[in-house]
Design an enzyme around this catalytic site. Sequence first.
Site, PDB file in Angstrom:
ATOM      1  N   TYR A 163       0.843  -1.194   0.000  1.00 19.38           N
ATOM      2  CA  TYR A 163       0.000   0.000   0.000  1.00 19.38           C
ATOM      3  C   TYR A 163       0.882   1.249   0.000  1.00 19.38           C
ATOM      4  O   TYR A 163       1.835   1.357   0.767  1.00 19.38           O
ATOM      5  CB  TYR A 163      -0.932   0.043   1.218  1.00 19.38           C
ATOM      6  N   HIS A 223      -2.744   0.721   6.739  1.00 18.81           N
ATOM      7  CA  HIS A 223      -3.899   0.407   5.897  1.00 18.81           C
ATOM      8  C   HIS A 223      -4.571  -0.903   6.284  1.00 18.81           C
ATOM      9  O   HIS A 223      -5.128  -1.602   5.442  1.00 18.81           O
ATOM     10  CB  HIS A 223      -3.516   0.422   4.403  1.00 18.81           C
TER      11      HIS A 223
HETATM   12 MG    MG Z   1      -5.189   6.063   5.075  1.00 15.07          MG
END
Ligand code: MG
Length: 415
Positions: A163, A223
């Site tokens: 991410y 995340h």
């Molecule tokens: Mg965020």
Amino acid sequence: MSDPKIRDIRTILTQPDNNALTVVKVETTEPGLYGLGCATYDRQPFTVKTAVDEYLRPFLIGRSVSDIEDIWQSANVSSYWRNGTVLGDALSGVDQALWDIKGKMADMPVYDLLGGRAREAAAVYVHPSGPDNEAVEDQVRAYIEQGFHYLRVQVETPGYQTYGAQGAGEVSGRAGTMGGPRAVTAWRGGIFEPRPYMNSALSLFDHLRSKVGWDFEMLHDVHERIPAIDGVWLAKEVEQYRLFFLEDLFTPEDQDYFRQVREICTTPIAMGELWSNPHEIIPMVRDRLVDYIRIHVSRVGGLTPCRKYAALSEMFGVRTVWHGPSGTSPVGHAANLMLELNTWNFGVHEWAVFPERTREVFPGSPEVRDGHMWPNGKPGLGIDMDEKLAAKYPIQERDMFRELVRRADGAIVRP
Ligand code: MG
């Protein structure tokens, strides 16, 4: 000016760059008086458009534009079931537009309507990332050179989907170069494994603190991808790097784990871009389990509910960092800025650095200089939209399932 009424409500979709942006325009019976609000839910733009055009529009036409509070409360329960993401965004489009109109009627910026400024400008954070620690370091140094002080750092985990840092593993799903589990097959969204990710993230923090130093604020977003107990461990482990905040350590479903984090370390915690329901938010603030609320302003219904969440948070020593990716339109960023100027317990503004083409569609987009976002002092939200230009950039067809990330054995990764 007599009592203007809502004459029409229109949803405008546009995609000048990567993100599908949704803006609601509320037109009034007063010639030339209109407002804009952000209703961007970039994964479901057409669902939100339907909610605005087919449900809120007929419900609200003819209402006095002055009654923002009653319009929000009545629209929120108009379909009985509430606190869903689509209604939240649809309602936000109308709500922010009504605040914009009220500001224009009063000849005041919205932060003045909210009670006036608590600060001159809002510090922003930006997003250095890269394929390895050295590349992130280069970006960090470049941003510091440009006057930014708050930097969210993400580095690619070699061989894995990561991410916030594009690169290897993104689509091919080739996994295992760090000695983690081998991919049983290639997945379109890529393969994520918790342990290699945690190793690479810790290595990045160590690298940046030893090479660049301690004179900048370091942020990081997990995340929600790692198992909860690994999240507890990670929060403790990163305490030594003195982050400004560690974001989304757990999913909303697992957020009770923050109680354990609080007992073992002082790493500042940010959480909330997935929240859409007051029941998810209020206990986290009341029990002081987070330091920063990261609510996506449009997702919960706009300025009307968020000014209340900001006030609630002030009473508990919690600060605001409204979610502000490129999937929040410049109108939404302008609205966030209005709250941030008025809110004493403000943390930092997440800034998306929009390309020139997007800024042309939205004249009056907030200016960022010296690491801060500055208001332009114009009435309302201070931002406009060039509808003719917006129409040149229709929403692109998008493969909604491309981003689904899986473990090496094929199990889905949240979120
Ligand atoms: Mg965020």
